[in-house]
Design a protein around this motif. Structure first.
Motif, PDB file in Angstrom:
ATOM      1  N   ASP A   1     -20.541  -6.198   4.413  1.00  0.00           N
ATOM      2  CA  ASP A   1     -20.951  -4.994   3.684  1.00  0.00           C
ATOM      3  C   ASP A   1     -19.904  -4.688   2.631  1.00  0.00           C
ATOM      4  O   ASP A   1     -19.099  -3.761   2.757  1.00  0.00           O
ATOM      5  CB  ASP A   1     -21.122  -3.824   4.658  1.00  0.00           C
ATOM      6  N   ILE A   2     -19.916  -5.489   1.567  1.00  0.00           N
ATOM      7  CA  ILE A   2     -18.865  -5.424   0.549  1.00  0.00           C
ATOM      8  C   ILE A   2     -19.301  -4.530  -0.616  1.00  0.00           C
ATOM      9  O   ILE A   2     -20.489  -4.298  -0.836  1.00  0.00           O
ATOM     10  CB  ILE A   2     -18.520  -6.828   0.028  1.00  0.00           C
ATOM     11  N   PRO A   3     -18.333  -4.024  -1.403  1.00  0.00           N
ATOM     12  CA  PRO A   3     -18.684  -3.234  -2.593  1.00  0.00           C
ATOM     13  C   PRO A   3     -19.428  -4.088  -3.609  1.00  0.00           C
ATOM     14  O   PRO A   3     -19.204  -5.307  -3.705  1.00  0.00           O
ATOM     15  CB  PRO A   3     -17.327  -2.785  -3.138  1.00  0.00           C
ATOM     16  N   LEU A   4     -20.278  -3.441  -4.384  1.00  0.00           N
ATOM     17  CA  LEU A   4     -21.032  -4.177  -5.394  1.00  0.00           C
ATOM     18  C   LEU A   4     -20.103  -4.901  -6.368  1.00  0.00           C
ATOM     19  O   LEU A   4     -20.374  -6.034  -6.774  1.00  0.00           O
ATOM     20  CB  LEU A   4     -21.951  -3.226  -6.171  1.00  0.00           C
ATOM     21  N   ALA A   5     -19.010  -4.239  -6.732  1.00  0.00           N
ATOM     22  CA  ALA A   5     -18.081  -4.838  -7.691  1.00  0.00           C
ATOM     23  C   ALA A   5     -17.365  -6.060  -7.126  1.00  0.00           C
ATOM     24  O   ALA A   5     -16.767  -6.833  -7.877  1.00  0.00           O
ATOM     25  CB  ALA A   5     -17.057  -3.797  -8.146  1.00  0.00           C
ATOM     26  N   SER A   6     -17.427  -6.243  -5.801  1.00  0.00           N
ATOM     27  CA  SER A   6     -16.744  -7.376  -5.169  1.00  0.00           C
ATOM     28  C   SER A   6     -17.670  -8.566  -4.937  1.00  0.00           C
ATOM     29  O   SER A   6     -17.219  -9.614  -4.462  1.00  0.00           O
ATOM     30  CB  SER A   6     -16.136  -6.943  -3.824  1.00  0.00           C
ATOM     31  N   ILE A   7     -18.955  -8.401  -5.247  1.00  0.00           N
ATOM     32  CA  ILE A   7     -19.897  -9.505  -5.037  1.00  0.00           C
ATOM     33  C   ILE A   7     -19.607 -10.601  -6.050  1.00  0.00           C
ATOM     34  O   ILE A   7     -19.569 -10.365  -7.264  1.00  0.00           O
ATOM     35  CB  ILE A   7     -21.351  -9.018  -5.181  1.00  0.00           C
ATOM     36  N   THR A   8     -19.390 -11.805  -5.548  1.00  0.00           N
ATOM     37  CA  THR A   8     -19.102 -12.945  -6.410  1.00  0.00           C
ATOM     38  C   THR A   8     -20.286 -13.902  -6.421  1.00  0.00           C
ATOM     39  O   THR A   8     -21.219 -13.785  -5.626  1.00  0.00           O
ATOM     40  CB  THR A   8     -17.861 -13.702  -5.930  1.00  0.00           C
ATOM     41  N   ARG A   9     -20.206 -14.874  -7.319  1.00  0.00           N
ATOM     42  CA  ARG A   9     -21.255 -15.908  -7.357  1.00  0.00           C
ATOM     43  C   ARG A   9     -21.284 -16.690  -6.047  1.00  0.00           C
ATOM     44  O   ARG A   9     -22.357 -17.076  -5.575  1.00  0.00           O
ATOM     45  CB  ARG A   9     -20.991 -16.862  -8.528  1.00  0.00           C
ATOM     46  N   ASP A  10     -20.133 -16.882  -5.441  1.00  0.00           N
ATOM     47  CA  ASP A  10     -20.085 -17.589  -4.162  1.00  0.00           C
ATOM     48  C   ASP A  10     -20.859 -16.841  -3.084  1.00  0.00           C
ATOM     49  O   ASP A  10     -21.546 -17.458  -2.261  1.00  0.00           O
ATOM     50  CB  ASP A  10     -18.635 -17.785  -3.709  1.00  0.00           C
TER      51      ASP A  10
ATOM     52  N   PRO B   1     -15.517   3.112 -11.479  1.00  0.00           N
ATOM     53  CA  PRO B   1     -16.713   3.340 -10.666  1.00  0.00           C
ATOM     54  C   PRO B   1     -16.354   3.281  -9.187  1.00  0.00           C
ATOM     55  O   PRO B   1     -15.455   2.520  -8.781  1.00  0.00           O
ATOM     56  CB  PRO B   1     -17.635   2.174 -11.058  1.00  0.00           C
ATOM     57  N   PRO B   2     -16.993   4.089  -8.366  1.00  0.00           N
ATOM     58  CA  PRO B   2     -16.690   4.080  -6.937  1.00  0.00           C
ATOM     59  C   PRO B   2     -17.079   2.755  -6.293  1.00  0.00           C
ATOM     60  O   PRO B   2     -17.949   2.040  -6.790  1.00  0.00           O
ATOM     61  CB  PRO B   2     -17.538   5.234  -6.388  1.00  0.00           C
ATOM     62  N   ALA B   3     -16.436   2.455  -5.195  1.00  0.00           N
ATOM     63  CA  ALA B   3     -16.702   1.206  -4.478  1.00  0.00           C
ATOM     64  C   ALA B   3     -17.933   1.372  -3.586  1.00  0.00           C
ATOM     65  O   ALA B   3     -17.821   1.555  -2.374  1.00  0.00           O
ATOM     66  CB  ALA B   3     -15.477   0.800  -3.661  1.00  0.00           C
ATOM     67  N   ILE B   4     -19.117   1.314  -4.176  1.00  0.00           N
ATOM     68  CA  ILE B   4     -20.364   1.443  -3.414  1.00  0.00           C
ATOM     69  C   ILE B   4     -20.653   0.129  -2.700  1.00  0.00           C
ATOM     70  O   ILE B   4     -20.715  -0.934  -3.322  1.00  0.00           O
ATOM     71  CB  ILE B   4     -21.533   1.788  -4.360  1.00  0.00           C
ATOM     72  N   THR B   5     -20.810   0.195  -1.392  1.00  0.00           N
ATOM     73  CA  THR B   5     -21.102  -1.014  -0.631  1.00  0.00           C
ATOM     74  C   THR B   5     -22.590  -1.341  -0.709  1.00  0.00           C
ATOM     75  O   THR B   5     -23.408  -0.521  -1.162  1.00  0.00           O
ATOM     76  CB  THR B   5     -20.698  -0.852   0.842  1.00  0.00           C
ATOM     77  N   VAL B   6     -22.959  -2.514  -0.231  1.00  0.00           N
ATOM     78  CA  VAL B   6     -24.353  -2.949  -0.272  1.00  0.00           C
ATOM     79  C   VAL B   6     -25.238  -2.013   0.555  1.00  0.00           C
ATOM     80  O   VAL B   6     -26.330  -1.637   0.126  1.00  0.00           O
ATOM     81  CB  VAL B   6     -24.478  -4.403   0.223  1.00  0.00           C
ATOM     82  N   SER B   7     -24.767  -1.604   1.733  1.00  0.00           N
ATOM     83  CA  SER B   7     -25.572  -0.700   2.560  1.00  0.00           C
ATOM     84  C   SER B   7     -25.693   0.667   1.905  1.00  0.00           C
ATOM     85  O   SER B   7     -26.751   1.313   1.965  1.00  0.00           O
ATOM     86  CB  SER B   7     -24.969  -0.576   3.960  1.00  0.00           C
ATOM     87  N   GLU B   8     -24.627   1.135   1.255  1.00  0.00           N
ATOM     88  CA  GLU B   8     -24.693   2.414   0.534  1.00  0.00           C
ATOM     89  C   GLU B   8     -25.642   2.309  -0.650  1.00  0.00           C
ATOM     90  O   GLU B   8     -26.361   3.267  -0.978  1.00  0.00           O
ATOM     91  CB  GLU B   8     -23.297   2.827   0.070  1.00  0.00           C
ATOM     92  N   ALA B   9     -25.649   1.142  -1.279  1.00  0.00           N
ATOM     93  CA  ALA B   9     -26.557   0.933  -2.412  1.00  0.00           C
ATOM     94  C   ALA B   9     -28.011   1.068  -1.970  1.00  0.00           C
ATOM     95  O   ALA B   9     -28.841   1.604  -2.704  1.00  0.00           O
ATOM     96  CB  ALA B   9     -26.315  -0.447  -3.029  1.00  0.00           C
TER      97      ALA B   9
ATOM     98  N   ASP C   1     -17.594  13.514  -3.021  1.00  0.00           N
ATOM     99  CA  ASP C   1     -18.227  12.209  -3.160  1.00  0.00           C
ATOM    100  C   ASP C   1     -17.707  11.493  -4.407  1.00  0.00           C
ATOM    101  O   ASP C   1     -17.775  12.015  -5.521  1.00  0.00           O
ATOM    102  CB  ASP C   1     -19.748  12.384  -3.247  1.00  0.00           C
ATOM    103  N   ALA C   2     -17.205  10.256  -4.223  1.00  0.00           N
ATOM    104  CA  ALA C   2     -16.613   9.509  -5.335  1.00  0.00           C
ATOM    105  C   ALA C   2     -17.652   9.185  -6.405  1.00  0.00           C
ATOM    106  O   ALA C   2     -17.347   9.203  -7.607  1.00  0.00           O
ATOM    107  CB  ALA C   2     -15.980   8.217  -4.820  1.00  0.00           C
ATOM    108  N   LEU C   3     -18.882   8.884  -5.990  1.00  0.00           N
ATOM    109  CA  LEU C   3     -19.921   8.580  -6.965  1.00  0.00           C
ATOM    110  C   LEU C   3     -20.258   9.809  -7.807  1.00  0.00           C
ATOM    111  O   LEU C   3     -20.439   9.717  -9.022  1.00  0.00           O
ATOM    112  CB  LEU C   3     -21.176   8.064  -6.262  1.00  0.00           C
ATOM    113  N   VAL C   4     -20.327  10.956  -7.162  1.00  0.00           N
ATOM    114  CA  VAL C   4     -20.610  12.198  -7.886  1.00  0.00           C
ATOM    115  C   VAL C   4     -19.503  12.479  -8.893  1.00  0.00           C
ATOM    116  O   VAL C   4     -19.763  12.882 -10.039  1.00  0.00           O
ATOM    117  CB  VAL C   4     -20.783  13.375  -6.908  1.00  0.00           C
ATOM    118  N   ARG C   5     -18.254  12.254  -8.500  1.00  0.00           N
ATOM    119  CA  ARG C   5     -17.135  12.492  -9.418  1.00  0.00           C
ATOM    120  C   ARG C   5     -17.193  11.525 -10.606  1.00  0.00           C
ATOM    121  O   ARG C   5     -16.892  11.903 -11.743  1.00  0.00           O
ATOM    122  CB  ARG C   5     -15.792  12.350  -8.686  1.00  0.00           C
TER     123      ARG C   5
END
Length: 434
Positions: free
Chosen positions: A175-184, A127-135, A66-70
Motif C-alpha cells: 500500500d504505497i504512495p502514488l508518488a512512489s509507484i514505479t514502472r517496476d 503533494p501529500p503521500a496518498i496511498t493506493v488504498s486512500e486513493a 488533513d494533508a490533502l486538504v492543506r
C-alpha cells in the motif's frame, strides 16, 4: 461595499467578516482597484472582493489536519493571488519578474511574508503521500456521477471490481504512495496476472479489466486532485486475441432438453421463469431480472416488456427497447406480472441458474452458460433472414450504419419473433409444471 478615491485611484474599503478574523489581522480592508474611473471601479469591486474572500477561505482550509486538504488549500490560495500553483523548483525557473510578483503577493500589510501565502505562491509544499488504498476512498467521492442511476446490484458489481483491482495491486506492491509507484511495480503487477493466465486458466480479458480499473483509479485521483504525479501506467494490457464468446444453445437442445416437461422444476420459480423469458426475447438476464411491474405490459394488444433505465442503468444507450412476448417467454411473464423481486437487486441469478444446469446435465457443453440463450435467439433471427435493423433493435445492439426513424412497430416485431419463437412440444396441459 464602499468606494473611496485617493488622489486619482479608486479603492474598495470593507470590514473583514468575522469568519475570517482568524486569518486576517486587519479589521478593515482597503484594496486598490487600479482605476480612476468610477464606473470601472464599480464593475471591478465585486470580483475583487470575491477573490479576496477566496484567499481567506483557502487560508482557513490550510489550517486543516488533513494533508490533502492543506495541499488543496495552498493551490487555491495561489490561484486567489492570480498564480498557477507550482512546486518551488518550477517557480525558481520562471522569469525574474514573475518570481518577484509572487513574493510581493505573499507580503502582508507591514511588508512581511505571510507564511500560508508564501507556501502557496512559492510552491513550498509537496503533494501529500496518498496511498493506493486512500486513493480508492478518494475515488469513490470523485466519481459519484459514474454510479448515478445504478441499482444496488449494479453498484455492488462496479465497486467490487475496483476494490478487487486495488487489493490485487497492494498484494503485489504494498500500500504505497502514488508518488512512489514505479514502472517496476506496474510490470510486477502485469507479470502476476500473466502467471495467472498461464497457470490458472484466467483470461487476458480478466487481466485487462483489472489493470484498467486500477489505472483509472490512479489517474482519476491524480488528475482531479491535481497531484501532478508522473504515473508509469502505459502499455500494460495483454493482447486478447480471439475472444471467448458465449456459445448459443442449439434449437434442438432447447426444445428437447431445456423445455422437456418438469426438467426445470428443481429451480425456484423466479429463476426458472427468467430463464424461460430469455428464450424468445434475447434479453440479457439482468434485463429480465430488473423488470418492474410497469415494464410488463401483458394487457397490451401486443403483450411485451419494456427495457428501461428505471431504478438501474442499462448496459448501453441502445439497450432501451420494447420486446414482444411469445411462446414460453409469454407464459413465463404471465406467471410473474409483478416481475422478479428476488433477483432485482441480487447478483446471484446467473450463479443459481448455471449451477443448476450443470449439476443436472442440462448444459449442452461445459463451455455453455445461461447467457447463451440470448445468442440462440439472435442466431434464430439470422437464420430466418430477419433484417439487420430489426435484429439490432430487438437485441439492444448498436447498428453498424445510420439509424433512421423509430423502428418497426410492435405488431411487426411480434410477427417476426413468431417465426423463431420456441414453445413446448407438448400441449400446455402437459407442460403445466411450467
Amino acid at each position: 461595499m464602499t468606494l473611496i478615491l485617493r488622489g486619482t485611484t479608486y479603492y474598495l474599503k470593507r470590514r473583514v467578516p468575522s469568519r475570517y478574523q482568524g486569518v486576517e489581522t486587519r479589521p478593515w480592508l482597503v484594496i486598490s482597484l487600479k482605476t480612476d474611473s468610477r464606473l470601472e471601479a464599480e464593475a471591478k469591486a465585486a470580483a475583487v472582493w470575491d477573490q479576496t474572500c477566496q484567499g481567506w477561505e483557502a487560508r482557513l482550509k490550510g489550517q486543516a489536519d488533513d494533508a490533502l486538504v492543506r495541499f488543496e488549500a495552498a493551490r487555491d490560495l495561489a490561484q486567489a493571488h492570480g498564480f498557477r500553483f507550482a512546486k518551488a523548483p518550477q517557480v525558481a525557473r520562471q522569469p525574474l519578474d514573475e518570481i518577484l510578483d509572487r513574493v510581493d503577493a505573499a507580503r502582508g500589510p507591514g511588508g512581511n511574508l505571510l507564511k500560508a501565502d508564501a507556501v502557496a505562491v512559492l510552491g513550498l509544499t509537496d503533494p501529500p503521500a496518498i496511498t493506493v488504498s486512500e486513493a480508492l476512498n478518494i475515488f469513490w467521492v470523485l466519481t459519484e456521477e459514474r454510479t448515478h442511476g445504478k441499482d444496488t446490484n449494479q453498484l455492488r458489481i462496479w465497486r467490487n471490481q475496483r476494490k478487487r483491482a486495488v487489493t490485487n495491486f497492494i498484494d503485489i506492491a504494498g500500500d504505497i504512495p502514488l508518488a512512489s509507484i514505479t514502472r517496476d511495480h506496474m510490470l510486477d503487477f502485469r507479470q502476476w496476472w500473466w502467471e495467472r493466465i498461464r497457470d490458472e486458466g484466467m483470461t487476458a480479458n480478466s487481466a485487462n479489466k483489472d489493470i484498467s480499473a486500477l489505472v483509472n483509479i490512479l489517474r482519476t485521483v491524480n488528475e482531479m486532485k491535481r497531484l501532478r504525479v508522473d504515473l508509469p501506467v502505459g502499455k500494460l494490457a495483454f493482447s486478447e486475441g480471439e475472444q471467448n464468446t458465449r456459445l448459443p444453445f442449439s434449437n434442438d437442445w432447447i426444445r428437447t432438453v431445456l423445455l422437456k416437461p418438469g426438467v426445470l422444476d428443481g429451480l425456484n420459480d423466479q429463476a426458472r421463469d427468467i430463464l424461460l423469458a430469455l428464450i424468445n426475447t434475447g434479453c440479457r438476464p439482468a434485463e429480465i431480472a430488473g423488470l418492474r411491474p410497469h415494464h410488463i405490459l401483458l394487457g397490451h394488444k401486443v403483450p411485451h416488456i419494456s427495457i428501461e433505465p428505471d431504478g438501474r442503468t442499462l448496459k448501453t444507450v441502445y439497450s432501451r427497447r420494447k420486446i414482444p412476448l411469445l411462446g414460453v417467454s409469454l407464459n413465463a411473464m404471465r406467471r410473474h406480472p409483478e416481475g422478479f423481486p428476488r433477483y432485482q437487486v441480487s447478483g446471484s441469478l446467473s450463479a443459481v441458474v448455471n449451477k443448476f444446469l450443470r449439476e443436472n446435465d442440462l448444459m449442452e457443453t461445459p463451455a455453455h452458460s445461461m447467457y447463451g440463450l440470448r445468442h440462440s435467439f439472435e442466431d434464430r433471427m439470422l437464420a430466418a433472414g430477419v433484417d439487420e435493423r430489426i435484429r439490432a433493435d430487438l437485441m439492444g445492439h448498436k447498428l453498424q450504419r445510420e439509424r433512421y426513424g423509430v423502428g418497426a412497430p410492435l405488431e411487426t416485431s411480434a410477427a417476426i419473433i413468431s417465426q423463431v419463437a420456441l414453445s413446448y412440444d407438448a400441449p400446455d396441459a402437459h407442460a403445466s409444471s411450467y
